[in-house]
Scaffold this motif. Structure first.
Motif, PDB file in Angstrom:
ATOM      1  N   PHE A 136       0.831  -1.201   0.000  1.00 54.01           N
ATOM      2  CA  PHE A 136       0.000   0.000   0.000  1.00 54.01           C
ATOM      3  C   PHE A 136       0.868   1.255   0.000  1.00 54.01           C
ATOM      4  N   ALA A 137       1.831   1.294   0.922  1.00 56.06           N
ATOM      5  CA  ALA A 137       2.688   2.476   1.066  1.00 56.06           C
ATOM      6  C   ALA A 137       3.477   2.741  -0.206  1.00 56.06           C
ATOM      7  N   LEU A 138       3.931   1.676  -0.862  1.00 59.75           N
ATOM      8  CA  LEU A 138       4.705   1.830  -2.097  1.00 59.75           C
ATOM      9  C   LEU A 138       3.860   2.464  -3.201  1.00 59.75           C
ATOM     10  N   LEU A 139       2.640   1.973  -3.359  1.00 57.74           N
ATOM     11  CA  LEU A 139       1.756   2.517  -4.398  1.00 57.74           C
ATOM     12  C   LEU A 139       1.302   3.930  -4.053  1.00 57.74           C
ATOM     13  N   CYS A 156      11.743   7.080  -1.534  1.00 50.32           N
ATOM     14  CA  CYS A 156      10.789   6.324  -0.717  1.00 50.32           C
ATOM     15  C   CYS A 156      10.375   5.041  -1.416  1.00 50.32           C
ATOM     16  N   VAL A 157      10.152   5.112  -2.720  1.00 50.65           N
ATOM     17  CA  VAL A 157       9.751   3.926  -3.486  1.00 50.65           C
ATOM     18  C   VAL A 157      10.827   2.851  -3.409  1.00 50.65           C
ATOM     19  N   VAL A 158      12.088   3.240  -3.556  1.00 51.47           N
ATOM     20  CA  VAL A 158      13.195   2.280  -3.507  1.00 51.47           C
ATOM     21  C   VAL A 158      13.280   1.612  -2.132  1.00 51.47           C
ATOM     22  N   ILE A 159      13.168   2.412  -1.072  1.00 52.56           N
ATOM     23  CA  ILE A 159      13.234   1.860   0.292  1.00 52.56           C
ATOM     24  C   ILE A 159      12.084   0.889   0.536  1.00 52.56           C
ATOM     25  N   LEU A 160      10.891   1.279   0.113  1.00 52.30           N
ATOM     26  CA  LEU A 160       9.718   0.426   0.327  1.00 52.30           C
ATOM     27  C   LEU A 160       9.791  -0.851  -0.511  1.00 52.30           C
ATOM     28  N   LEU A 161      10.306  -0.748  -1.727  1.00 55.32           N
ATOM     29  CA  LEU A 161      10.498  -1.940  -2.551  1.00 55.32           C
ATOM     30  C   LEU A 161      11.501  -2.890  -1.912  1.00 55.32           C
ATOM     31  N   PHE A 162      12.568  -2.318  -1.400  1.00 52.32           N
ATOM     32  CA  PHE A 162      13.595  -3.120  -0.740  1.00 52.32           C
ATOM     33  C   PHE A 162      12.987  -3.870   0.442  1.00 52.32           C
ATOM     34  N   THR A 318     -12.591   4.114  -9.327  1.00 55.49           N
ATOM     35  CA  THR A 318     -11.169   4.452  -9.231  1.00 55.49           C
ATOM     36  C   THR A 318     -10.516   4.545 -10.607  1.00 55.49           C
ATOM     37  N   LEU A 319     -11.025   3.796 -11.583  1.00 56.98           N
ATOM     38  CA  LEU A 319     -10.495   3.920 -12.937  1.00 56.98           C
ATOM     39  C   LEU A 319     -10.813   5.300 -13.506  1.00 56.98           C
ATOM     40  N   LYS A 320     -11.992   5.830 -13.203  1.00 59.07           N
ATOM     41  CA  LYS A 320     -12.324   7.200 -13.614  1.00 59.07           C
ATOM     42  C   LYS A 320     -11.380   8.207 -12.978  1.00 59.07           C
ATOM     43  N   VAL A 321     -11.067   7.969 -11.715  1.00 55.43           N
ATOM     44  CA  VAL A 321     -10.134   8.860 -11.024  1.00 55.43           C
ATOM     45  C   VAL A 321      -8.756   8.788 -11.675  1.00 55.43           C
ATOM     46  N   LEU A 322      -8.334   7.593 -12.033  1.00 56.11           N
ATOM     47  CA  LEU A 322      -7.038   7.406 -12.699  1.00 56.11           C
ATOM     48  C   LEU A 322      -6.956   8.219 -13.986  1.00 56.11           C
ATOM     49  N   HIS A 323      -8.086   8.340 -14.692  1.00 49.79           N
ATOM     50  CA  HIS A 323      -8.121   9.041 -15.971  1.00 49.79           C
ATOM     51  C   HIS A 323      -8.447  10.523 -15.843  1.00 49.79           C
ATOM     52  N   SER A 324      -8.685  11.003 -14.627  1.00 59.51           N
ATOM     53  CA  SER A 324      -9.117  12.402 -14.497  1.00 59.51           C
ATOM     54  C   SER A 324      -8.303  13.229 -13.520  1.00 59.51           C
ATOM     55  N   ASP A 325      -7.648  12.599 -12.545  1.00 59.90           N
ATOM     56  CA  ASP A 325      -6.946  13.377 -11.513  1.00 59.90           C
ATOM     57  C   ASP A 325      -5.663  12.649 -11.114  1.00 59.90           C
ATOM     58  N   HIS A 326      -4.528  13.131 -11.597  1.00 56.24           N
ATOM     59  CA  HIS A 326      -3.265  12.443 -11.344  1.00 56.24           C
ATOM     60  C   HIS A 326      -2.866  12.485  -9.872  1.00 56.24           C
ATOM     61  N   GLU A 327      -3.369  13.449  -9.108  1.00 57.64           N
ATOM     62  CA  GLU A 327      -3.040  13.520  -7.684  1.00 57.64           C
ATOM     63  C   GLU A 327      -3.656  12.362  -6.907  1.00 57.64           C
ATOM     64  N   LEU A 328      -4.746  11.813  -7.413  1.00 58.18           N
ATOM     65  CA  LEU A 328      -5.448  10.732  -6.730  1.00 58.18           C
ATOM     66  C   LEU A 328      -5.342   9.418  -7.502  1.00 58.18           C
ATOM     67  N   ALA A 329      -4.366   9.339  -8.387  1.00 59.89           N
ATOM     68  CA  ALA A 329      -4.244   8.164  -9.252  1.00 59.89           C
ATOM     69  C   ALA A 329      -3.872   6.896  -8.492  1.00 59.89           C
ATOM     70  N   PHE A 330      -3.457   7.033  -7.244  1.00 61.36           N
ATOM     71  CA  PHE A 330      -3.055   5.868  -6.452  1.00 61.36           C
ATOM     72  C   PHE A 330      -4.215   4.921  -6.177  1.00 61.36           C
ATOM     73  N   ALA A 331      -5.451   5.408  -6.234  1.00 56.61           N
ATOM     74  CA  ALA A 331      -6.602   4.616  -5.785  1.00 56.61           C
ATOM     75  C   ALA A 331      -6.776   3.335  -6.603  1.00 56.61           C
ATOM     76  N   PHE A 332      -6.685   3.440  -7.939  1.00 56.05           N
ATOM     77  CA  PHE A 332      -6.909   2.258  -8.782  1.00 56.05           C
ATOM     78  C   PHE A 332      -5.837   1.199  -8.581  1.00 56.05           C
ATOM     79  N   PRO A 333      -4.529   1.512  -8.694  1.00 58.09           N
ATOM     80  CA  PRO A 333      -3.527   0.454  -8.488  1.00 58.09           C
ATOM     81  C   PRO A 333      -3.543  -0.120  -7.081  1.00 58.09           C
TER      82      PRO A 333
END
Length: 388
Positions: A136-139, A156-162, A318-333
Motif C-alpha cells: 500500500f505504502a509503495l503505491l 521512498c519507493v526504492v526503500i519500500l520496494l527493498f 477508481t479507474l475514472k479517477v485514474l483518468h481524471s486526476d493524477h493527484e489521486l491516481a493511487f486509488a486504482f492500483p
C-alpha cells in the motif's frame, strides 16, 4: 484494538461536528455523494452474512459475524466519514509511507541480525502482514502526491520496494506486479491524468530494485533457506509436480475444497463458518485463502452478487479517477493490489481489505467533488466530463 477505539472516537466526534448547527463540515449527503450504490451493496453483503447464521452448522459463525458487523463495517465507513479533502488524503498517505519506511527498516534489521530460532529454522521469517502494508505504502508513494520533490518520492519507493522484497512473500510481489502491469495498460496520457510513462517508470523501478535485492537476500543466512525453498516450490509446480508440504499446494487444495462447496450449494452456501467444518471436519474458524471462494462456499450466490457488484463499482470509480486526476491516481492500483492479494491469501474478515475499499470510495468522492468545484470556477478550461 486501541486503533479501533481511537477510530471509533474520531468518527463519533466527527458526527457530532456535522450535527452541530454551526458546523462547517460536509453533510452526510455530501460525504456519500456518488457512493450510494457502493454503500448499499456493502450493507446488503453485511445483511447476507448475518442471514447465513440462520442455516449454518458452525457455532463459531456468530463470532465471525459479530466481528465483521462491528470492525469491518467501522473500517469501511471510516474513510468516507473522516476524509473530506485532498489535504486529508495527502496526510493519510504520508503517514502510511513513513510507517512503511520504518517497517522496512525493521524487516531488514531482522534479516541482518536473526535470532537463534530463525537460524535453526524454528521461526518463520516471512512477514505476510507487513508486506501488504508495504505494498500500500509503495503505491501511495509512487502514484500519490506526497510533495513536490520527485527525488524524495523515488527514494521512498526504492526503500519500500527493498523492504517489500525482504518480507519474502510471493503474494505481495505477484500482486504488485499485477497492479503495475494492469495500471500501465489502462493508463492514458493527457492533462491532469496519470501518464503511461510514469506508470512504466514504476514497473521498471520495481524490476531494477527487486532483482538485486533477491540476489542479496540469497547470501543472508536468515533468508537463503526460505528463498531456495520458495523457488524450488514454484519450479516444481511449474513442471507439473507438487511439493506435498508446500504452501502453494495447500492453497490449491483449499481452493478446490471451497469450489466444491460452491458447486454443491451454489445458491446460499453452507452458512458462515461452514467451510471449516466441511474441509477440516471440526468447528474451528479457518479460511480458504481466497475471499471470493470463502464467500461462495459460505454464502453462495446471494453473497457473491453484492460483493462482486461492490468491487466492480469500486474499480469503475477508481479507474475514472485514474483518468481524471493524477493527484489521486493511487486509488486504482492500490485497490487492484488489494484485490489480487486477497484472492491469493486473504479472508473476507480482513480489515485492511475493507479499509482500502472505503478509501477507494472516499477518493472517488473527493475527486468528483474537486472536479465539480474546478469546473464551476473555470468552466471554459475544464471540458472533461466526469459522470457519476
Amino acid at each position: 484494538m486501541i486503533f479501533l477505539l481511537l477510530l471509533s472516537g474520531a468518527i463519533f466526534w466527527d458526527v457530532l461536528l456535522m450535527l452541530a448547527p454551526s458546523a462547517g463540515s460536509l453533510s452526510f449527503c455530501a460525504l456519500f455523494k456518488g457512493q450510494a450504490a457502493i454503500s448499499i451493496f456493502f450493507l446488503l453483503f453485511c445483511a447476507v452474512m448475518a442471514i447465513s447464521l440462520l442455516y449454518t452448522r458452525s457455532e463459531q459463525g456468530a463470532m465471525k459475524v459479530a466481528r465483521f458487523e462491528t470492525f469491518e463495517v467501522l473500517v469501511f465507513f471510516a474513510p468516507l466519514l473522516l476524509l473530506k479533502k485532498k489535504r486529508d488524503l495527502r496526510q493519510l498517505l504520508i503517514v502510511f509511507v513513513v510507517l512503511g519506511i520504518m517497517l522496512s527498516g525493521q524487516v531488514i534489521m531482522d534479516l541482518l541480525h536473526p535470532s537463534e530460532l530463525v537460524l535453526s529454522g524454528n521461526q518463520d521469517i516471512t512477514k505476510i502482514g507487513i508486506s501488504e502494508l508495504l505494498g500500500f505504502a509503495l503505491l501511495f508513494s509512487l502514484y500519490g502526491k506526497l510533495g513536490e520533490s520527485g527525488a524524495i518520492k523515488y527514494a521512498c519507493v526504492v526503500i519500500l520496494l527493498f523492504g517489500l522484497v525482504a518480507c519474502l512473500t510471493r503474494t505481495a510481489l505477484i500482486s504488485l506486479l499485477i497492479s503495475l502491469v494492469v495500471t500501465a495498460c489502462v493508463a492514458r496520457g493527457g492533462t491532469g491524468m496519470l501518464s503511461r510513462n510514469r506508470v512504466f517508470i514504476g514497473v521498471g523501478l520495481a524490476v531494477l530494485v527487486a532483482i538485486p535485492t533477491l540476489l542479496w537476500l540469497m547470501n543472508l543466512p536468515a533468508a537463503q533457506g526460505k528463498l531456495r525453498w520458495k523457488v524450488a516450490e514454484l519450479m516444481s509446480l511449474a513442471s507439473g509436480s507438487t511439493v506435498s508440504t508446500g504452501t502453494v499446494n495447500s492453497r490449491l487444495d483449499f481452493y478446490r475444497s471451497a469450489l466444491e462447496v460452491l458447486l454443491q450449494h451454489p445458491l446460499i452456501g453452507l452458512g458462515v463458518g461452514g467451510w471449516s467444518i466441511f474441509h477440516y471436519g471440526q468447528d474451528v474458524l479457518h479460511y480458504p485463502h481466497n475471499f471470493l471462494l470463502e464467500v461462495g462456499a459460505e454464502q453462495g450466490a446471494i453473497g457473491l452478487i453484492p460483493l462482486v457488484a461492490l468491487l466492480v463499482l469500486l474499480l469503475r470509480s477508481t479507474l475514472k479517477v485514474l483518468h481524471s486526476d493524477h493527484e489521486l491516481a493511487f486509488a486504482f492500483p492500490t485497490l487492484l493490489f488489494c484485490i489480487s492479494y486477497h484472492l491469493m491469501t486473504g479472508t473476507v474478515e480482513s480489515r485492511q481489505f475493507w479499509f482500502i475499499c472505503g478509501l477507494s470510495a472516499a477518493t472517488a468522492r473527493i475527486a468528483q467533488t474537486s472536479y465539480a468545484q474546478s469546473r464551476a470556477a473555470n468552466p471554459k478550461v475544464f471540458s472533461l466530463k466526469f459522470r457519476k
